[in-house]
Design an enzyme around this catalytic site. Sequence first.
Site, short mmCIF file in Angstrom:
data_model
loop_
_atom_site.label_atom_id
_atom_site.label_comp_id
_atom_site.label_asym_id
_atom_site.label_seq_id
_atom_site.Cartn_x
_atom_site.Cartn_y
_atom_site.Cartn_z
N ARG A 236 0.84 -1.19 0.00
CA ARG A 236 0.00 0.00 0.00
C ARG A 236 0.88 1.24 0.00
O ARG A 236 1.92 1.28 0.67
CB ARG A 236 -0.92 0.04 1.23
N GLU A 265 -1.93 8.64 -5.90
CA GLU A 265 -1.95 8.05 -7.24
C GLU A 265 -3.06 8.70 -8.07
O GLU A 265 -4.09 9.08 -7.52
CB GLU A 265 -2.17 6.54 -7.14
N HIS A 283 1.00 0.59 -9.86
CA HIS A 283 0.03 -0.14 -9.04
C HIS A 283 -0.51 -1.36 -9.79
O HIS A 283 -1.72 -1.50 -10.03
CB HIS A 283 -1.13 0.77 -8.61
#
Length: 530
Positions: A236, A265, A283
Amino acid sequence: MATYTIVVCDHIHESGLKILESDPEVELINAADEPKDVLIERYIPQADVAITRSSTDVDEKFLVQAKKLKALVRAGVGVDNVDIPACSKLGIVVMNIPTANTIAAVELTMAHMLACVRKFPYAHNHLKQQRIWRRQDWYGTELKDKKLGIIGFGNIGSRVGKRAKAFEMEVITYDPYIDPSKATDLDIAYTENFDDILACDIITIHTPKTEETIGMIGREEIAKMKDGVILINCARGGLYDEEALYEGLKSGKIAMAGIDVFSKEPATDNPLLDLDNVTVTPHLGANTKESQRNIAVQAAESAIAAAKGIAYPNALNLPIKESEMPDFVAPFLELAQKIGYMSAQVTRSGVKSIKLLAQGPVGEYIDSLATFTTVGVMSEALADGINYVNAEYVAKEREIEIFKEVTPDAGGFKNLVTVKLTTQNGNVIRISGTVFDENIQRIVDIDGYTLDLEPKGRLILFKNNDEPGVIGDVGRLIAKYGINISDFRLGRDNNGQALAVVRVDQEIPKALVEELASLDACISVRTASV
């Protein structure tokens, strides 16, 4: 037949959509392509259950319209976009899909680790983009004999550890929430001293994002690390303090970092992208075809189970705090609820009493098991009015007695739960189940008939005199209705009787049940959907 409206808010793999479309009790609204304001104002008010991903914020604007919503499935791990306290106040159960992308995240972690020690991305760009052949510029190191520190030893961290051992690395883990034997049984060292992790050659982090873990690797921790350390984060964003990480990489204290997740992000302007000793991906932890299919399938199955009140897999806001229980308990809670739900369907009569027997270490959690069992039993009659908070109160109000018993001996099993349901007209059913390694749930006994049955799908329970030709007759009649058999389990007793449990792919028509009941060998036919 009751119908449940399930709204898909964001794109999921077609495998999940097919499961939702094929259930005759589900009305599917696929609103993934709708503008968010249209989704919220037009479709969310209709939803019994919603499936979301990261593109839909479950906030005040969303929840004001969620007038019927009883459950929300986040098709993925992170629930940063879900206001869980607000959902709890409204009685909405929030679930996620924590394990479907496990292997994808594990393999990406190993890819970043290998990319860091061998500098693959930079060597690749040097040759392919600049057309320069200079082998001497790209001396790396080997994973063999390096010490890997793993922070967080859950589904992902433990599998990273196994793979690192295959590379002949020395592995140590820090996780105050596991039994140390979970690591030591894999020949992986366990430490309670976080400084032992900071002394490793490579460090990878696999924890959830909580107040405790945000920024848990900062300037102070980096200062304690050995020079030339390699850091990996495919978990994370924000677990590493990105300013401290940047400074450490810039100074050379940190030799390389492999980063898949960022504090903010999309991270197109993140300063880490300016450095030459960072491998980055946008990601991609769950971005495999297999992972996306698994997530969609599990999300669809969870949504259907929640809509029907069968179970709430991986619920994050139940009054029973699963996070504070050992890992092995949660699947037993779900299994107990499924058995309760199945028992109520099979008996189809007013319930007089529920008896729960818990055998083995799981007996320590008898009260929680009883709550889940009661929810399962009563969901058959009160699908919209029963939950984990009011289950036992409603049972008492209806004069349903609940008995609990714990014994240390589970026979040939490590743990066993048994539900005995007695109805007002005197019918009794007794179903036992257990959970094997990797959370494999099985029903192992129904009314004394030994079976090995996955508690899932549409089931026909056919009890008969044990004589030749019965199985053929049952199969012939099911085929007559164009129904496919996906599983067939048979149990026998010493009195010349047998119990067949048949799982089928299509809805079970009443006419089929009547024809099965007319067979000479038939003693009883009952159906259930789990």
